[in-house]
Scaffold this motif. Structure first.
Motif, mmCIF file in Angstrom:
data_model
loop_
_atom_site.group_PDB
_atom_site.id
_atom_site.type_symbol
_atom_site.label_atom_id
_atom_site.label_comp_id
_atom_site.label_asym_id
_atom_site.label_seq_id
_atom_site.Cartn_x
_atom_site.Cartn_y
_atom_site.Cartn_z
ATOM 1 N N GLU A 162 35.733 3.558 -95.429
ATOM 2 C CA GLU A 162 35.980 4.668 -94.508
ATOM 3 C C GLU A 162 34.716 5.449 -94.180
ATOM 4 O O GLU A 162 34.681 6.207 -93.211
ATOM 5 N N ASP A 163 33.666 5.260 -94.994
ATOM 6 C CA ASP A 163 32.398 5.949 -94.762
ATOM 7 C C ASP A 163 31.327 5.022 -94.185
ATOM 8 O O ASP A 163 30.167 5.432 -94.044
ATOM 9 N N THR A 164 31.702 3.796 -93.849
ATOM 10 C CA THR A 164 30.718 2.832 -93.353
ATOM 11 C C THR A 164 30.192 3.257 -91.978
ATOM 12 O O THR A 164 30.952 3.421 -91.028
ATOM 13 N N TYR A 165 28.895 3.425 -91.915
ATOM 14 C CA TYR A 165 28.246 3.811 -90.664
ATOM 15 C C TYR A 165 27.617 2.601 -89.988
ATOM 16 O O TYR A 165 27.700 2.434 -88.775
ATOM 17 N N VAL A 166 26.980 1.735 -90.803
ATOM 18 C CA VAL A 166 26.315 0.572 -90.245
ATOM 19 C C VAL A 166 26.152 -0.479 -91.345
ATOM 20 O O VAL A 166 26.115 -0.143 -92.536
ATOM 21 N N VAL A 167 26.062 -1.734 -90.930
ATOM 22 C CA VAL A 167 25.746 -2.825 -91.853
ATOM 23 C C VAL A 167 24.240 -3.011 -91.844
ATOM 24 O O VAL A 167 23.657 -3.339 -90.804
ATOM 25 N N LEU A 168 23.601 -2.779 -92.990
ATOM 26 C CA LEU A 168 22.148 -2.951 -93.049
ATOM 27 C C LEU A 168 21.787 -4.428 -92.986
ATOM 28 O O LEU A 168 20.951 -4.838 -92.182
ATOM 29 N N THR A 169 22.392 -5.213 -93.832
ATOM 30 C CA THR A 169 22.095 -6.646 -93.860
ATOM 31 C C THR A 169 23.294 -7.399 -94.391
ATOM 32 O O THR A 169 24.061 -6.882 -95.198
ATOM 33 N N SER A 170 23.469 -8.594 -93.915
ATOM 34 C CA SER A 170 24.517 -9.480 -94.429
ATOM 35 C C SER A 170 23.904 -10.871 -94.504
ATOM 36 O O SER A 170 23.946 -11.639 -93.545
#
Length: 854
Positions: free
Chosen positions: A556-564
């Protein structure tokens, strides 16, 4: 004696009359049960009547046969006498089989067949017996009995057709279902009752083995009986509303969500909070889920047989017997065709974080469905590196295992233990068999190989050795860079899959001398069991709005995916490792390791004294080093597959120069394989060398005419040179094999748009959205097409979809801040980074495999 025979004769005659009546009634009853396709109406009472009449028949048959035998055992008509004995034997067999079925509950199909065949044959033998016993066989009584049975059958069917639906079978009114942020729907838009989804014990009555496997599965422990999920949910509940938290409920808590008990925040002590994904949570889904995920399935209250929920044990028993005797409705209700398709898994094994949850924007979540769809296992893409080998999700995660079950086919059933990569849940549950199954499931998922070694040479270019052997000489003190190729061989989506921000798949390296002394290492564990922060990982890193990593799955606090950083099936990843050549003999041991949860998360859930979660070795290799000058030997003739995997890894890493070197070497050793030529074409395309790319495509097509990957690459070459008509022709070749390749369909739409064939372009792009409703490119181009055609409503609809799913410029501000403040995060986000080996800190240890009972 004569008086006694008269009494026997009188008793036998009376028994014969009763027997005749019972036979007529049973014929009518059995004919009705045999012709009634569904269990409604009179079927249940007629089944109970069948049991009473059958038991009575067996008793009367015994009396009649005994008396008849005493009176006629010396009858001069030997043939009729023998046939009579056959009739008696068949009737006895039918009675024995019927009694066995009564005790068994009607589950044994061989007994059913024996029971039916014995009595049908007994009636036929009886007619023959009567024909042989009479000089003038009239069979008048028998014909009258058959006529009466037929009339009775007609009467029963007339009553069945007019039989009213009982009040208990009518649906009860429910409150409206409010799904919140879940995509889940009920057929009528109303809540379900607990009885509509619970009661796995009912299913276990017949499907005992299947239910036992489900008991040891992640589906069984998906709700608040999973301590990890419960702890993460509690964090979310602290600052999100129940409607927002329903985002989780569609997949983790279907019973609570669909019965309205997530209208407030559920707690582990609440009733049914430990229900998990029950049998009916899947088997009551009435259509294949949509492509949006987030619990996007439609469910209905299942249609049970009469007497299912009765308080009367005899009625419940009759209900179970009806399932055995009339299984068609049961199968249609609980085993529809969509349960056998991979799309049934898409509802929950694809997720996104909506802006209504994170108060920012749409962010992609765990998505095994799309990754499978585009992989060789999904067999929907011309863009895979290796030829597809189609597999459904169920082929791996619900394999057929031996089973003696009503649902068995050829002695096997589908494994409802759902084997997967979760070794933490069975560990905390203390279920060693479940843990061992998941450990075995992970075996061979990936492989690791020493793909190349570069040795520094003073004043010259580094000496490069590709696909080295088991040992290599290194000049002491020389800088060494080693390229490890890690290939996904069996994971039918990305490796690792699932909730990859809570996964730890990493590379462990240990450089030891001949005495076992550790010279340098990476990927070891600190005294708490926490992984080396500099270790090379395959997982996902999520950031909040401040650029802080989210460590307890606070979606619910995810703003962005840095890396996957993960690996597609058939593809490879390269890890560059650096160290200084030792001055003595040494050995480098390499392992790819996996554990379900990082140590920090385990301590967050279970406390600082929590046991260490299991760590599973997935792949190993090693190479020995001796002091001495390095000899640049060419790779052996059998190194083609190693070289190709290395070239693919370089290509995906963005290093087209090394990708071409490796692919060229692979092409020499695999002259009949079009794969290396296609890899060379991809690298040339990435460099913009269209002529080189086409030459390699032509070479591949010469080895495998009509190869769909070659056609896709040729279409890219033609489109890049502006020849969209030729690009379309090439695309049709590839689409003929892979009509659901979303990227090929987007390319088709783009070329059609360039040729001003807008209606055809729109059709191709609409097909893309049927596969992937979130495809940015399709929405963007459809916005242009509908704007140009004046269809403002459609243009605005696709513009809104594009705007919902597109990245935001402010995201890069957050990711750059995270990379500046944390060097470990910066390395993870850099595809080109080099992993240095370093001395092991005091107290750090290598990971050990968990101890499992045999």
């Amino acid at each position: 004696m004569k008086i006694k025979l008269k009494q026997i004769h009188r008793l036998q005659r009376a028994a014969g009359v009763v027997l005749g009546v019972l036979v007529v009634l049973l014929i009518a009853d059995s004919a009705f049960l045999a012709t009634a396709a569904t269990p409604e109406g009179l079927v249940a009472p007629m089944l109970r009547l069948h049991l009473v009449l059958g038991a009575s028949l067996c008793a009367v048959v015994a009396v009649f046969v005994a008396g008849h035998f005493v009176i006629h055992r010396r009858h001069r008509n030997a043939r009729a006498r023998k046939i009579g004995l056959v009739v008696a034997a068949l009737a006895g067999l039918g009675c024995v089989a019927g009694l066995a079925l009564w005790r068994d509950g009607g589950q044994a199909r061989p007994l059913v067949l024996a029971h039916e065949l014995a009595f049908v044959t007994a009636i036929a033998a009886y007619v023959l017996h009567r024909v042989r016993a009479l000089a003038t066989p009239a069979l008048k009584v028998e014909w009258i009995g058959a006529g009466v049975a037929l009339v009775m059958l007609g009467g029963i069917w007339a009553a069945q057709l007019w039989w009213p639906t009982s009040a208990s079978e009518a649906p009860s009114p429910r409150a409206p279902f409010v799904p919140g942020l879940a995509q889940t729907r009920t057929v009528d838009g109303h809540l379900l009752g607990t009885e509509d989804l619970a009661n796995p014990e009912y299913c276990a009555q017949c499907h005992t083995e299947i239910a036992a496997r489900w008991e040891s599965s992640a589906h069984r422990v998906s709700s608040l009986n999973d301590p990890f999920y419960a702890a993460t949910l509690a964090v979310s509940q602290g600052h999100k509303t129940p409607d927002q938290i329903k985002f989780c409920g569609g997949c983790h808590d279907p019973l609570l969500l669909l019965t309205g008990r997530m209208d407030t925040h559920p707690k582990p002590e609440d009733p049914d909070a430990d229900a998990g994904i029950t049998c009916l949570a899947c088997h009551a889904i009435v259509e294949a889920p949509g492509r949006l995920g987030n619990g996007s399935y439609v469910i209905a209250a299942p249609e049970h047989y009469p007497g299912y929920a009765s308080d009367d044990p005899s009625e419940r028993e009759t209900s179970n017997r009806l399932i055995q005797s009339k299984p068609a409705k049961h199968i249609a209700s609980f085993a529809p065709p969509h349960l056998r398709s991979s799309q049934i898994c898409a509802g929950c094994h694809k997720a996104h974080i909506p802006p209504e949850l994170n108060d920012h924007r749409w962010v992609p979540g765990q998505n095994d469905w799309d990754a499978w769809h585009d992989s060789g296992a999904g067999a929907n893409s011309a863009r895979t590196f290796y030829p597809p080998k189609a597999k459904r999700c169920q082929d791996c995660h619900m394999p057929r295992i031996p089973g003696d079950d009503p649902a068995a086919r050829d002695g096997t059933v589908t494994d409802h233990g759902f084997p997967g990569a979760n070794t933490a849940l069975p560990f905390v549950q203390g279920d060693e068999q479940w843990q061992a199954r998941n450990e075995a499931f992970l075996d061979g998922v990936v492989s690791v190989d020493v793909g190349a070694i570069e040795v520094g040479v003073p004043g010259a270019e580094p000496l490069r050795v590709m696909a080295p052997g088991a040992s290599l000489a290194l000049p002491p003190g020389a800088p060494v860079t080693l390229d490890l190729s890690v290939r996904n061989r069996r994971s039918g989506h990305l490796f690792p899959g699932g909730i990859s921000d809570l996964r730890e798949a990493w590379l462990e390296l240990t450089l030891t001398d001949e005495h076992g002394e550790v010279l340098a290492a990476s990927g070891w564990l600190d005294p708490r069991g926490k992984l080396d922060p500099d270790a090379h990982r395959w997982n996902t890193t999520l950031l909040d709005a401040k650029g802080e990593p989210l460590t307890v799955h606070e979606v619910e606090d995810t703003y962005v995916v840095l890396t996957s950083r993960r690996i597609m099936l058939g593809a490879s990843d390269v890890v560059r490792v650096s160290f200084t050549a030792p001055n003595r003999a040494a050995r480098l041991s390499v392992r790819v390791l996996h554990r379900k949860f990082p140590r920090d998360y385990v301590e967050f859930v279970l406390g600082e004294d929590a046991p260490r979660m299991p760590i599973t070795p997935l792949a190993t290799t090693q190479i020995a080093f001796e002091p001495g000058p390095t000899i640049a030997a060419a790779p052996g003739p059998d190194a083609g597959d190693r070289l190709r995997a290395l070239g693919i890894a370089y290509l995906l890493r963005g290093d087209t120069t090394l990708a071409r070197v490796a692919a060229s070497a692979a092409a020499e050793r695999l002259p009949a394989d079009p794969g290396p030529q296609l890899d060379l074409a991809r690298a040339a395309l990435a460099d913009g060398a269209l002529a080189d790319a086409e030459a390699h495509v032509r070479a591949a097509d010469g080895l495998a005419p009509g190869h769909p990957t070659a056609a896709w690459l040729l279409a890219r070459i033609r489109a890049a040179s502006g020849d969209h008509a030729a690009a379309l022709a090439a695309l049709e070749v590839a689409l003929a094999v892979f009509p659901n390749d979303r990227e090929l369909l987007v390319m088709k739409g783009e070329s059609l748009f360039r040729l001003e064939r807008d209606a055809e372009a729109a059709a191709a792009l609409t097909a893309v959205l049927a596969i992937d409703p979130e495809h940015l490119g399709a929405h963007a181009l459809l916005t242009r097409i509908y704007t140009d055609s004046g269809d403002q409503d459609a243009a605005e609809r696709h513009q809104r979809a594009w705007d919902r799913h597109r990245p935001r410029s402010e995201d890069s501000v957050v990711t750059e801040r995270a990379r500046r403040e944390d060097p470990a995060l910066d390395r993870r986000a850099n595809l080109q980074y080099v992993l240095p080996l370093a001395p092991v800190p005091e107290g750090w240890t290598r990971a050990t495999r968990p101890s499992l009972e045999p």
